[in-house]
Enzyme design. Structure first.
Site, mmCIF file in Angstrom:
data_model
loop_
_atom_site.group_PDB
_atom_site.id
_atom_site.type_symbol
_atom_site.label_atom_id
_atom_site.label_comp_id
_atom_site.label_asym_id
_atom_site.label_seq_id
_atom_site.Cartn_x
_atom_site.Cartn_y
_atom_site.Cartn_z
ATOM 1 N N PRO A 1 0.818 -1.233 0.000
ATOM 2 C CA PRO A 1 0.000 0.000 0.000
ATOM 3 C C PRO A 1 0.845 1.273 0.000
ATOM 4 O O PRO A 1 0.342 2.350 -0.297
ATOM 5 C CB PRO A 1 -0.830 -0.109 1.285
ATOM 6 N N GLU B 1 1.933 -8.125 8.674
ATOM 7 C CA GLU B 1 2.086 -6.683 8.896
ATOM 8 C C GLU B 1 3.015 -6.007 7.892
ATOM 9 O O GLU B 1 3.290 -4.824 7.993
ATOM 10 C CB GLU B 1 2.576 -6.417 10.327
ATOM 11 N N ARG C 1 -3.352 -8.831 -20.696
ATOM 12 C CA ARG C 1 -4.315 -8.554 -21.768
ATOM 13 C C ARG C 1 -3.715 -7.678 -22.862
ATOM 14 O O ARG C 1 -4.206 -7.648 -23.982
ATOM 15 C CB ARG C 1 -5.616 -7.948 -21.217
ATOM 16 N N ASP D 1 -9.922 1.282 -24.869
ATOM 17 C CA ASP D 1 -9.921 1.125 -23.414
ATOM 18 C C ASP D 1 -10.208 2.434 -22.702
ATOM 19 O O ASP D 1 -9.748 3.490 -23.135
ATOM 20 C CB ASP D 1 -8.529 0.700 -22.916
HETATM 21 N N1 ADE Z 1 -0.956 -5.091 -0.050
HETATM 22 C C1 ADE Z 1 -1.932 -4.756 0.833
HETATM 23 N N2 ADE Z 1 -2.671 -3.756 0.369
HETATM 24 C C2 ADE Z 1 -2.181 -3.421 -0.858
HETATM 25 C C3 ADE Z 1 -2.525 -2.459 -1.840
HETATM 26 N N3 ADE Z 1 -3.524 -1.590 -1.661
HETATM 27 N N4 ADE Z 1 -1.795 -2.421 -2.975
HETATM 28 C C4 ADE Z 1 -0.750 -3.262 -3.154
HETATM 29 N N5 ADE Z 1 -0.381 -4.186 -2.251
HETATM 30 C C5 ADE Z 1 -1.087 -4.272 -1.118
#
Ligand code: ADE
Length: 221
Positions: free
Chosen positions: A86, A113, A150, A164
Site C-alpha cells: 500500500p 504486517e 491482456r 480502453d
Molecule cells: N498489499 C496490501 N494492500 C495493498 C494495496 N492496496 N496495494 C498493493 N499491495 C497491497
C-alpha cells in the site's frame, strides 16, 4: 513475457489463471507464469518466514533472508522486481503499458504486517493498487497480471486496447446492444444510422463528456 510470483499462498491463484483470457494467454504462450512459495526459501529449521517487529507492535513482519534468497535466485539482467504494498506508487494504465513491454517480472507479495524495511533495497519498484489495505499482495498481483497480460501481443484484439478506458487519459464511450428499445430506454439514433464518421465523432464526444463529468482530474493530464 515471463512472470515469477513470490507468495506464501500459491493456491490463491487457482481459478484466476484457469479461466477466460488469462487461460488463453497461457495456452497461447504469450506469457509463462511460475509461482514460488517464499517458505521454500527459508533457511529456518521450521521454515519460518516472519517474526515480531523490533521495537514492539502487533503482527508479524516478513524476514529478509527468504525474500533476498528468492529474488537473488530468480533475478536476471532482464528482470523487474515489483513489491506489492500500500506504500507503493499508485497503479495506473500508463504503468500497465510500460510493464507490458518488460521481458521478466518478479512480483513480490507480502502478507501479515508487511516487509522488513531492508527488503525494499532489492526491489526495482513498489506498487499500490489503491488507497486501501488488503490482507496481502496476492490480489494486487492478480490485478497487475490481468492488466498487463491482456496487452501482450495476440491475447486480445489490438483494437480493443485503443478503446480502453484511460487510453489517451479518457474514459470509454457508452456502448449498447440489442434490443434498440429496452423498457423505454432508446439506443442513441446516431449509433443505428450506419454512418461511420458520425459514430466516431459521437463516441469521441461522449468519451470527453464522460471524463469531464466523472474524472476531470484525467483531463488535466
Ligand atoms: N498489499 C496490501 N494492500 C495493498 C494495496 N492496496 N496495494 C498493493 N499491495 C497491497
Amino acid at each position: 513475457m515471463k512472470i515469477d510470483v513470490l507468495t506464501l499462498f500459491p493456491d490463491m491463484y487457482q481459478g484466476f489463471l484457469t479461466e477466460s483470457i488469462m487461460k488463453r494467454a497461457i495456452d497461447k504462450k504469450a506469457v509463462t507464469i511460475e509461482f514460488h512459495n517464499i517458505r521454500s526459501y527459508s533457511k529456518d529449521p521450521h521454515h519460518k518466514v516472519d517474526d515480531s517487529p523490533y521495537g514492539g507492535g502487533h503482527g508479524m513482519v516478513l524476514m529478509c533472508q527468504p525474500i533476498f534468497d528468492a529474488i537473488e535466485d530468480l533475478r536476471t539482467k532482464e528482470s523487474k522486481v515489483i513489491m506489492l504494498t500500500p506504500d507503493g506508487v499508485p497503479y495506473n494504465q500508463e504503468i500497465v503499458y510500460d510493464l507490458s513491454h518488460e521481458k521478466h517480472l518478479i512480483l513480490l507479495c507480502g502478507h501479515y504486517e508487511g516487509f522488513d524495511e531492508r527488503i525494499r533495497s532489492i526491489v526495482d519498484m513498489e506498487i499500490s493498487i489503491g488507497d486501501y489495505v488488503l490482507t496481502g499482495g496476492e490480489v494486487p498481483s492478480m490485478v497487475l497480471m490481468d492488466s498487463i497480460i491482456r496487452l501482450l501481443p495476440g491475447v486480445i484484439e489490438e483494437e480493443s486496447h485503443i478503446n480502453d478506458s484511460f487510453h489517451e487519459h479518457l474514459l470509454d464511450y457508452p456502448t449498447y446492444t440489442k434490443p434498440q428499445n429496452f423498457r423505454g430506454m432508446e439506443v442513441p439514433a446516431v449509433l443505428c444510422n450506419g454512418n461511420h464518421q458520425e459514430i466516431m465523432a459521437y463516441r469521441e464526444e461522449m468519451r470527453y463528456n464522460r471524463t469531464k463529468e466523472r474524472r476531470p482530474d484525467l483531463l488535466e493530464k
